[in-house]
Design an enzyme around this catalytic site. Structure first.
Site, PDB file in Angstrom:
ATOM      1  N   ASN A 130     -32.716   5.188  35.646  1.00  0.00           N
ATOM      2  CA  ASN A 130     -33.996   5.905  35.579  1.00  0.00           C
ATOM      3  C   ASN A 130     -33.794   7.369  35.954  1.00  0.00           C
ATOM      4  O   ASN A 130     -32.672   7.834  36.175  1.00  0.00           O
ATOM      5  CB  ASN A 130     -35.051   5.222  36.456  1.00  0.00           C
ATOM      6  CG  ASN A 130     -34.678   5.237  37.944  1.00  0.00           C
ATOM      7  OD1 ASN A 130     -33.825   6.021  38.389  1.00  0.00           O
ATOM      8  ND2 ASN A 130     -35.309   4.385  38.712  1.00  0.00           N
TER       9      ASN A 130
ATOM     10  N   GLU B 272     -30.362  10.752  20.714  1.00  0.00           N
ATOM     11  CA  GLU B 272     -29.409   9.782  21.266  1.00  0.00           C
ATOM     12  C   GLU B 272     -29.051   8.744  20.202  1.00  0.00           C
ATOM     13  O   GLU B 272     -27.882   8.481  19.926  1.00  0.00           O
ATOM     14  CB  GLU B 272     -30.030   9.105  22.486  1.00  0.00           C
ATOM     15  CG  GLU B 272     -29.169   8.012  23.082  1.00  0.00           C
ATOM     16  CD  GLU B 272     -29.881   7.220  24.166  1.00  0.00           C
ATOM     17  OE1 GLU B 272     -29.196   6.488  24.896  1.00  0.00           O
ATOM     18  OE2 GLU B 272     -31.129   7.325  24.280  1.00  0.00           O
ATOM     19  N   HIS B 273     -30.068   8.131  19.634  1.00  0.00           N
ATOM     20  CA  HIS B 273     -29.901   7.156  18.551  1.00  0.00           C
ATOM     21  C   HIS B 273     -30.464   7.744  17.272  1.00  0.00           C
ATOM     22  O   HIS B 273     -31.591   8.251  17.270  1.00  0.00           O
ATOM     23  CB  HIS B 273     -30.663   5.860  18.852  1.00  0.00           C
ATOM     24  CG  HIS B 273     -30.417   5.285  20.210  1.00  0.00           C
ATOM     25  ND1 HIS B 273     -31.317   5.428  21.245  1.00  0.00           N
ATOM     26  CD2 HIS B 273     -29.381   4.568  20.690  1.00  0.00           C
ATOM     27  CE1 HIS B 273     -30.847   4.814  22.315  1.00  0.00           C
ATOM     28  NE2 HIS B 273     -29.676   4.284  22.016  1.00  0.00           N
TER      29      HIS B 273
ATOM     30  N   HIS C 210       2.515  36.718  40.454  1.00  0.00           N
ATOM     31  CA  HIS C 210       2.881  35.934  39.275  1.00  0.00           C
ATOM     32  C   HIS C 210       4.122  36.517  38.608  1.00  0.00           C
ATOM     33  O   HIS C 210       5.014  35.791  38.173  1.00  0.00           O
ATOM     34  CB  HIS C 210       1.719  35.928  38.267  1.00  0.00           C
ATOM     35  CG  HIS C 210       0.626  34.963  38.596  1.00  0.00           C
ATOM     36  ND1 HIS C 210      -0.127  35.057  39.729  1.00  0.00           N
ATOM     37  CD2 HIS C 210       0.166  33.867  37.914  1.00  0.00           C
ATOM     38  CE1 HIS C 210      -1.013  34.079  39.745  1.00  0.00           C
ATOM     39  NE2 HIS C 210      -0.858  33.328  38.653  1.00  0.00           N
TER      40      HIS C 210
ATOM     41  N   GLN D 151     -29.517   5.234  46.213  1.00  0.00           N
ATOM     42  CA  GLN D 151     -28.655   4.698  47.268  1.00  0.00           C
ATOM     43  C   GLN D 151     -27.418   4.017  46.693  1.00  0.00           C
ATOM     44  O   GLN D 151     -26.328   4.073  47.287  1.00  0.00           O
ATOM     45  CB  GLN D 151     -29.432   3.747  48.189  1.00  0.00           C
ATOM     46  CG  GLN D 151     -30.021   2.513  47.527  1.00  0.00           C
ATOM     47  CD  GLN D 151     -31.416   2.742  46.967  1.00  0.00           C
ATOM     48  OE1 GLN D 151     -31.800   3.871  46.684  1.00  0.00           O
ATOM     49  NE2 GLN D 151     -32.174   1.668  46.789  1.00  0.00           N
TER      50      GLN D 151
ATOM     51  N   TYR E  98     -22.954   2.070  36.883  1.00  0.00           N
ATOM     52  CA  TYR E  98     -24.320   1.719  37.241  1.00  0.00           C
ATOM     53  C   TYR E  98     -24.943   0.864  36.139  1.00  0.00           C
ATOM     54  O   TYR E  98     -24.902   1.232  34.968  1.00  0.00           O
ATOM     55  CB  TYR E  98     -25.170   2.964  37.467  1.00  0.00           C
ATOM     56  CG  TYR E  98     -26.511   2.633  38.084  1.00  0.00           C
ATOM     57  CD1 TYR E  98     -26.640   2.506  39.468  1.00  0.00           C
ATOM     58  CD2 TYR E  98     -27.634   2.406  37.298  1.00  0.00           C
ATOM     59  CE1 TYR E  98     -27.857   2.170  40.044  1.00  0.00           C
ATOM     60  CE2 TYR E  98     -28.854   2.073  37.861  1.00  0.00           C
ATOM     61  CZ  TYR E  98     -28.955   1.954  39.234  1.00  0.00           C
ATOM     62  OH  TYR E  98     -30.156   1.607  39.802  1.00  0.00           O
TER      63      TYR E  98
ATOM     64  N   GLN F 281     -37.654   0.731  20.383  1.00  0.00           N
ATOM     65  CA  GLN F 281     -37.077   1.747  21.251  1.00  0.00           C
ATOM     66  C   GLN F 281     -38.103   2.333  22.220  1.00  0.00           C
ATOM     67  O   GLN F 281     -37.755   2.740  23.330  1.00  0.00           O
ATOM     68  CB  GLN F 281     -36.437   2.846  20.407  1.00  0.00           C
ATOM     69  CG  GLN F 281     -35.210   2.381  19.653  1.00  0.00           C
ATOM     70  CD  GLN F 281     -34.142   1.815  20.581  1.00  0.00           C
ATOM     71  OE1 GLN F 281     -33.641   2.501  21.468  1.00  0.00           O
ATOM     72  NE2 GLN F 281     -33.797   0.546  20.392  1.00  0.00           N
TER      73      GLN F 281
ATOM     74  N   HIS G 278     -38.389   0.953  25.900  1.00  0.00           N
ATOM     75  CA  HIS G 278     -37.460   1.308  26.970  1.00  0.00           C
ATOM     76  C   HIS G 278     -38.197   1.803  28.206  1.00  0.00           C
ATOM     77  O   HIS G 278     -37.833   1.466  29.335  1.00  0.00           O
ATOM     78  CB  HIS G 278     -36.493   2.395  26.495  1.00  0.00           C
ATOM     79  CG  HIS G 278     -35.255   1.872  25.841  1.00  0.00           C
ATOM     80  ND1 HIS G 278     -34.304   1.139  26.522  1.00  0.00           N
ATOM     81  CD2 HIS G 278     -34.793   1.981  24.577  1.00  0.00           C
ATOM     82  CE1 HIS G 278     -33.320   0.820  25.705  1.00  0.00           C
ATOM     83  NE2 HIS G 278     -33.594   1.311  24.511  1.00  0.00           N
TER      84      HIS G 278
ATOM     85  N   ASP H 210     -27.270  -1.343  20.943  1.00  0.00           N
ATOM     86  CA  ASP H 210     -27.661  -1.488  22.342  1.00  0.00           C
ATOM     87  C   ASP H 210     -27.069  -2.740  22.982  1.00  0.00           C
ATOM     88  O   ASP H 210     -26.838  -2.765  24.195  1.00  0.00           O
ATOM     89  CB  ASP H 210     -29.191  -1.567  22.458  1.00  0.00           C
ATOM     90  CG  ASP H 210     -29.849  -0.200  22.428  1.00  0.00           C
ATOM     91  OD1 ASP H 210     -29.138   0.815  22.530  1.00  0.00           O
ATOM     92  OD2 ASP H 210     -31.098  -0.153  22.311  1.00  0.00           O
TER      93      ASP H 210
END
Length: 435
Positions: A204, A319-320, A412, A181, A119, A249, A252, A353
């Site tokens: 998103n 994250e960063h 078994h 979708q 994506y 940042q 975003h 990035d």
């Protein structure tokens, strides 16, 4: 001393998540039942788009022709860096085997998934870099099918630079469809596409929730929330660079947290004074996002010393993570929870990035406590195998029979019994669970 919040967030990444979850579940159910037609209905509703969905070779070529050569060169540079780093990562994954006991050999193989669904966001911003990050790593991993999916713009389609980047990086199909979708189309194999084995890439909150809901039916890179960034800075850090990096940042999105952690009050106050003016100087969309992010989600935290700063960072698991402080090797050795680390003011999250080579699809919302970011490894399955001789598996069979009976799993145990009876006729074995 306790952490002193000079600025405290009023909202978190989880704010409003229940409403998003219900909306996503309804859309996915509708598309799974209605197939292509239902997906097209949502494309028209959310993207105002009724053009081609799976792009042909001619349509890809036409879009690529619209991309200026200078931008093509920049995309090629970034792609080359990401490819080289991905190839390095893949080299750490090797097929191995060992003789467990004489006559019993076991090993592992690294096998790529067959179909990757990548994506690529294209709503507020055209995330050219996301096409490079997701598709390139899938290509290096060896995925047979790589579907790049990106939201079209009304009456226009996917941004030409995204199409060019995805094609250059190795996408086998490009799907002009966004949001839930688009995720559904890749998962369910709509429009003649192969069903995805794994879904990767940022998006998103609706895209993130769709991936979370579908996990199990399909693999995902991670459950991602809004992008977040934390900076660790000491008294010698450059306040102007710190403020610039925080603002970069925050743009975003309205719900993208940024955090500054420092042991110097004067530095913190100076940065806090600079940020509003820097935000005000951004273009309108960027400014609106950064204003909301700084107002509602940003924090500035004062700590006593660098050990407390590091502990604070690990608790947030950003994250960063950027370090602009002395003794970078100390920080590299000490820090434990982050998606990607940027050491020194000479580097910045923006480099990661876009073009430096490390992947920008990273764990958010503190998930860096237990996972890393997107890499070649995410597309690879580590599977095991074994083979043996009758003599080499003799003791394994005996132990298996006994353990199985102790567990109450007679079937078994009998799978071991029959092999001992076949390979060692006439021998008697104690295969009971009793002492």
């Amino acid at each position: 001393m306790a952490r002193d919040y000079l600025k405290k967030a009023t909202m978190t990444a989880q704010s409003g998540s229940d409403e998003v979850r219900e909306t996503v579940m309804n859309i996915l159910a509708d598309i799974e039942a209605g197939g292509d037609a239902a997906a097209l209905k949502y494309a028209a509703k959310f993207d105002s788009y009724d053009g081609p969905v799976v792009l042909s070779a001619d349509e890809i070529a036409a879009a690529s022709a619209k991309v200026p050569q200078k931008l093509k060169d920049d995309i090629a540079f970034a792609h080359s860096n990401v490819q080289r780093f991905a190839e390095l990562q893949k080299s750490t994954m090797t097929d191995v085997e060992t003789e467990i006991v004489p006559g019993l050999i076991a090993g592992q193989k690294a096998i790529p998934v067959r179909t990757a669904g990548c994506y690529v966001p294209g709503g507020r911003y055209s995330h050219i870099a996301s096409a490079i990050m997701t598709v390139t790593t899938a290509k290096v991993a060896g995925c047979e099918n790589i579907v790049a999916c990106s939201p079209p713009r009304p009456n226009e389609g996917i941004a030409p630079a995204i199409i060019y980047a995805a094609h250059l990086a190795g996408a086998t199909q490009i799907l002009s469809m966004g949001g839930v979708q688009g995720i559904a189309a890749m998962t369910f194999g709509l429009f003649g596409l192969p069903k995805a084995d794994i879904l990767v890439g940022p998006g998103n909150q609706f895209v993130a929730e769709a991936k979370r809901f579908l996990f199990g039916r399909v693999g995902i890179d991670m459950v991602a929330g809004p992008p977040d960034s934390l900076i660790l800075a000491d008294a010698k850090a450059d306040a102007h660079i710190l403020a610039t990096d925080l603002v970069s940042q925050a743009e975003h999105g309205y719900n993208s947290p940024v955090w500054l952690v420092t042991d110097d009050r004067a530095l913190a106050e100076k940065v806090m004074g600079m940020v509003p003016d820097m935000i005000a100087d951004l273009p309108e969309l960027n400014r609106m996002n950064a204003e909301a992010a700084w107002r509602d989600y940003a924090e500035v935290i004062l700590c006593e010393d660098r050990e407390e700063m590091a502990a604070c960072s690990d608790d947030y698991a950003p994250e960063h993570l950027t370090v602009q402080a002395e003794d970078l090797d100390w920080w590299l050795d000490r820090l434990q929870c982050y998606g990607s680390l940027f050491l020194g003011e000479e580097t910045t999250v923006s480099y990661g990035d876009k073009a430096s080579g490390t992947n920008h699809v990273l764990p958010t919302s503190s998930s860096a406590k237990y996972t890393g970011g997107l890499s070649v490894h995410k597309y690879m399955k580590i599977v095991t195998w074994q083979r043996g001789t009758p003599e080499g598996t003799k003791d394994v069979a005996i132990a298996t029979a006994r353990i199985s009976r102790l567990e109450g799993m007679e079937g078994h145990a009998r799978a071991a019994d029959v092999r001992l009876a076949k390979y060692f006729p006439g021998e008697n074995f104690d295969l009971t669970a009793a002492e």
